[in-house]
Structures are given as structure tokens and as C-alpha cells.
Scaffold this motif. Structure first.
Motif, PDB file in Angstrom:
ATOM      1  N   VAL A  52      37.321  30.618  52.932  1.00 37.58           N
ATOM      2  CA  VAL A  52      38.281  31.431  52.181  1.00 37.58           C
ATOM      3  C   VAL A  52      37.769  31.649  50.761  1.00 37.58           C
ATOM      4  O   VAL A  52      37.701  32.780  50.268  1.00 37.58           O
ATOM      5  N   GLY A  53      37.390  30.554  50.092  1.00 34.77           N
ATOM      6  CA  GLY A  53      36.886  30.667  48.734  1.00 34.77           C
ATOM      7  C   GLY A  53      35.540  31.350  48.658  1.00 34.77           C
ATOM      8  O   GLY A  53      35.157  31.879  47.607  1.00 34.77           O
ATOM      9  N   LEU A  54      34.797  31.363  49.745  1.00 36.28           N
ATOM     10  CA  LEU A  54      33.484  32.000  49.776  1.00 36.28           C
ATOM     11  C   LEU A  54      33.591  33.486  50.075  1.00 36.28           C
ATOM     12  O   LEU A  54      32.926  34.321  49.442  1.00 36.28           O
ATOM     13  N   LEU A  55      34.449  33.852  51.010  1.00 41.32           N
ATOM     14  CA  LEU A  55      34.490  35.210  51.535  1.00 41.32           C
ATOM     15  C   LEU A  55      35.375  36.148  50.713  1.00 41.32           C
ATOM     16  O   LEU A  55      34.986  37.288  50.436  1.00 41.32           O
ATOM     17  N   VAL A  56      36.561  35.684  50.316  1.00 37.83           N
ATOM     18  CA  VAL A  56      37.527  36.565  49.658  1.00 37.83           C
ATOM     19  C   VAL A  56      36.994  37.189  48.370  1.00 37.83           C
ATOM     20  O   VAL A  56      37.154  38.397  48.156  1.00 37.83           O
ATOM     21  N   PRO A  57      36.351  36.425  47.458  1.00 37.79           N
ATOM     22  CA  PRO A  57      35.834  37.069  46.240  1.00 37.79           C
ATOM     23  C   PRO A  57      34.852  38.200  46.523  1.00 37.79           C
ATOM     24  O   PRO A  57      34.860  39.224  45.824  1.00 37.79           O
ATOM     25  N   HIS A  58      34.016  38.061  47.563  1.00 42.75           N
ATOM     26  CA  HIS A  58      33.080  39.127  47.911  1.00 42.75           C
ATOM     27  C   HIS A  58      33.826  40.363  48.420  1.00 42.75           C
ATOM     28  O   HIS A  58      33.465  41.501  48.081  1.00 42.75           O
ATOM     29  N   MET A  59      34.860  40.157  49.223  1.00 43.50           N
ATOM     30  CA  MET A  59      35.658  41.276  49.725  1.00 43.50           C
ATOM     31  C   MET A  59      36.344  42.001  48.577  1.00 43.50           C
ATOM     32  O   MET A  59      36.363  43.238  48.527  1.00 43.50           O
ATOM     33  N   VAL A  60      36.890  41.236  47.637  1.00 41.06           N
ATOM     34  CA  VAL A  60      37.658  41.828  46.541  1.00 41.06           C
ATOM     35  C   VAL A  60      36.746  42.593  45.581  1.00 41.06           C
ATOM     36  O   VAL A  60      37.146  43.627  45.026  1.00 41.06           O
ATOM     37  N   ARG A  61      35.528  42.118  45.379  1.00 46.18           N
ATOM     38  CA  ARG A  61      34.607  42.793  44.446  1.00 46.18           C
ATOM     39  C   ARG A  61      34.288  44.217  44.884  1.00 46.18           C
ATOM     40  O   ARG A  61      33.969  45.063  44.048  1.00 46.18           O
ATOM     41  N   PHE A  62      34.361  44.510  46.185  1.00 42.97           N
ATOM     42  CA  PHE A  62      34.146  45.881  46.651  1.00 42.97           C
ATOM     43  C   PHE A  62      35.211  46.820  46.096  1.00 42.97           C
ATOM     44  O   PHE A  62      34.989  48.027  45.971  1.00 42.97           O
ATOM     45  N   VAL A  63      36.393  46.277  45.776  1.00 40.13           N
ATOM     46  CA  VAL A  63      37.523  47.084  45.293  1.00 40.13           C
ATOM     47  C   VAL A  63      37.636  47.036  43.783  1.00 40.13           C
ATOM     48  O   VAL A  63      37.787  48.070  43.122  1.00 40.13           O
ATOM     49  N   THR A  64      37.581  45.839  43.206  1.00 39.00           N
ATOM     50  CA  THR A  64      37.853  45.671  41.774  1.00 39.00           C
ATOM     51  C   THR A  64      36.609  45.726  40.908  1.00 39.00           C
ATOM     52  O   THR A  64      36.721  45.950  39.698  1.00 39.00           O
ATOM     53  N   GLY A  65      35.429  45.495  41.493  1.00 39.27           N
ATOM     54  CA  GLY A  65      34.239  45.344  40.680  1.00 39.27           C
ATOM     55  C   GLY A  65      34.140  43.916  40.163  1.00 39.27           C
ATOM     56  O   GLY A  65      34.952  43.052  40.521  1.00 39.27           O
ATOM     57  N   PRO A  66      33.185  43.621  39.288  1.00 43.72           N
ATOM     58  CA  PRO A  66      32.941  42.245  38.859  1.00 43.72           C
ATOM     59  C   PRO A  66      33.836  41.744  37.722  1.00 43.72           C
ATOM     60  O   PRO A  66      33.760  40.580  37.375  1.00 43.72           O
ATOM     61  N   ASP A  67      34.650  42.621  37.114  1.00 45.71           N
ATOM     62  CA  ASP A  67      35.479  42.220  35.974  1.00 45.71           C
ATOM     63  C   ASP A  67      36.508  41.187  36.417  1.00 45.71           C
ATOM     64  O   ASP A  67      37.417  41.495  37.204  1.00 45.71           O
TER      65      ASP A  67
END
Length: 328
Positions: free
Chosen positions: A254-269
Motif C-alpha cells: 500500500v505504502g509502495l504502490l499508492v504514491p506512484h499511482m497518485v503521482r500520475f495525477v498530482t505530479g511530484p508536489d
């Protein structure tokens, strides 16, 4: 989406409850207006408020906590493969829980397993920091290597305890696989307090976390304390992960996968990434737990399901990113 997922999960289970009744029961308990319960089966409020809702909310909070902690770890360590378990926090929690189960404390002292798991996670974190510290401060490579070493030692200790556990071995194995079964309102309150405090700390340092990604020298010239700030964020993220693991058991990816999924939408900020990661982790964990509880014919541990789904998905994302880097 999260509110809708909570209500949808509340209506699903062995006893099917109409969607409108779930909403009325929740609103009645929030507002104190008992007339909303008119015409509703007297069993439904008990099922929702005492059995399903504590489990649903605990799953959502733990999912959000693990996701946001993973995003912070990846930001601090500048490593896309970092997650709440990189520093051995999960192994420490598992070791502490195994001790409590081996000593039969879970039968004598209430919440002994979560307490020992949290103590194990916290002690492991500070030992890893001590092991990796040098005169130049904390190094991400040293932290990761120290976490791997400590986790390997603790895993051997857990294996030994399973060997000598005899009849308790099944309890240890079940806890290690992760589950939200039999969660209560104190579990909801405990996780909510710690995850909320950690999340506020992350938001407070979100700008600094953005600058750390530029390198320690650049961040330092822009006013970031490159020794103090990473340590604060590291401890806060580890404590959030520790309290989540102590309540739910070991739940990976969960902690590994979710941030990568979210970065596709929000970017790195991180000022946008962290809130969205919190909500996305909560939704995904809640959906996964509801699937194991209400859809499958036999409930399987949530940690098994997240690993089965998260592993292949992460392999796909990782491979896709590798191909895009070659093209660039």
C-alpha cells in the motif's frame, strides 16, 4: 468517493442492509435524531455501528496512513522503492507482536499485541537510526542498508519464535498476514489520532520535502535544515506506519504502490500528493477489505490480497517506467 465507499461497505456482508438504511443509521448516530431509525429493522443499527463501521473506518485510516507514510519515505530517501517497511518497521512490529502472542499476553492483557507491536516498531526505528548515523548526518543509503540488516535479524527471530510457539504458531501466522477482523471503536480512535498528527506534520513540512528532492546542498541554501527536517519526517512517518501495523498486522504494497499511482495525477508536489495519497490509500484499503469480507466465499487475510494485487501492478508500473526512460 471515500464517503460513498464507506456507505457501500456498510451495506455489504452476511446481512445485506439497504443503502438508504445505512445512511439513516449513520446520520442518526451523528446527529442524535432517533426518528431517522423509524421503520428500520432493530438489528441493523447494531450490525452497522458495532460490527461493520469500526472495521470499515479502521481499514480506511490504516490504508491512508500507510500510503502517506510511503510517500514521505520516498521523498526523504529519494528512492522510488521505499515504503513504510524499508527501515524494518514492519519486522520490528511483527517481532513485538510475536513476543506478546508467544507469552500468551493477548489472553491476559487487552491490546497487548498492538502495544508490543508498536513498541517493537519504535525500538527498531531508533536502532536503525543509531546504526546508520554518521558524523555527516543521516544518509539514505545507510538507512536502507541498516533497515535491511535489522529486518533480516528480526525475521530470523520471528522464525525461531514460530518454531517454538507450538499451539500459538497459527495465531502468530494469522497476525503476520494482516487482518481487520474484530476491530472496535478504540482501534478507530487510536489510529485516527496518530495518523492525523502525523499527517499534519507532513503537511507542515511539505514544502521542505519538495526542496529535499533537489538535493541536500540545494535544500540547505534555500533554508531547509537538512539534518533536523529529514529526522523529524522519518520519525513521524515510522510512527504512523508503526501504529497502523500494530492495529492491522503486516499489510504490504500500500505504502509502495499508492504514491506512484497518485503521482500520475498530482505530479511530484507533496502539497498535493500527500492529501490525495491519504484519500486514495483509504479508498483502496477499504475496497480490498470489503472484497475479502463480503465478496469472497471465505475471508482471506488482507495482507495476502494486497500482495497478490499490488505485486503484479507494481511490476507493470516499474516496467513501463523503465521502457519510457529508454525511449527518452
Amino acid at each position: 468517493l471515500l464517503s460513498g465507499a464507506v456507505v457501500a461497505a456498510g451495506r455489504m456482508g452476511y446481512v445485506s442492509i439497504p443503502f438508504a438504511d445505512v445512511v439513516k443509521i449513520i446520520l442518526s448516530n451523528l446527529t442524535g435524531q432517533q426518528h431517522l431509525l423509524a421503520g428500520i429493522d432493530t438489528l441493523f443499527p447494531t450490525v452497522i455501528m458495532e460490527v461493520r463501521l469500526p472495521r470499515i473506518l479502521t481499514a480506511a485510516i490504516v490504508g491512508g496512513g500507510l500510503a502517506v507514510a510511503g510517500a514521505v519515505f520516498q521523498g526523504i530517501l529519494l528512492n522510488p522503492l521505499a515504503d513504510p517497511y524499508t527501515l524494518g518497521v514492519s519486522a520490528g512490529a511483527a517481532f513485538g507482536a510475536a513476543i506478546a502472542i508467544l507469552l500468551n499476553l493477548y489472553l491476559k492483557v487487552i491490546y497487548s499485541v498492538p502495544l508490543f507491536a508498536f513498541i517493537g516498531a519504535t525500538a527498531t526505528l531508533f536502532f536503525v537510526i543509531y546504526l546508520s548515523a554518521s558524523g555527516e548526518g543521516l544518509s539514505s543509503n545507510n538507512l536502507i542498508l541498516s533497515g535491511i540488516i535489522v529486518a533480516a535479524i528480526l525475521s530470523a527471530g520471528i522464525s525461531f519464535m514460530k518454531y517454538v510457539a507450538d499451539e500459538q504458531v497459527s495465531v502468530i501466522i494469522f497476525w503476520l498476514m494482516g487482518s481487520f477482523a474484530s476491530k472496535t471503536w478504540p482501534d478507530v480512535l487510536l489510529t485516527l489520532i496518530f495518523v492525523s498528527i502525523g499527517f499534519l506534520i507532513f503537511l507542515l513540512f511539505a514544502r521542505d520535502l519538495n526542496l529535499i528532492a533537489l538535493g541536500s546542498r540545494t535544500a540547505s541554501t534555500l533554508g531547509v535544515d537538512t539534518r533536523k527536517t529529514p529526522l523529524i519526517l522519518l520519525v513521524a512517518a515510522s510512527l504512523v506506519a508503526g501504529i497502523c501495523v500494530s492495529v492491522s498486522g503486516i499489510i504490504g504494497f500500500v505504502g509502495l504502490l499508492v504514491p506512484h499511482m497518485v503521482r500520475f495525477v498530482t505530479g511530484p508536489d507533496n502539497r498535493r500528493l500527500l492529501p490525495v495519497a491519504l484519500l486514495t490509500g483509504a479508498i483502496l484499503m477499504l475496497c480490498a477489505d470489503t472484497f475479502t469480507r463480503a465478496v469472497l466465499p471465505t475471508e482471506i487475510p488482507i495482507g495476502v490480497l494486497t500482495a497478490l494485487i499490488g505485486g503484479p501492478v507494481f511490476c507493470y508500473i516499474f516496467r513501463k517506467r523503465q521502457k519510457s526512460m529508454r525511449v527518452d
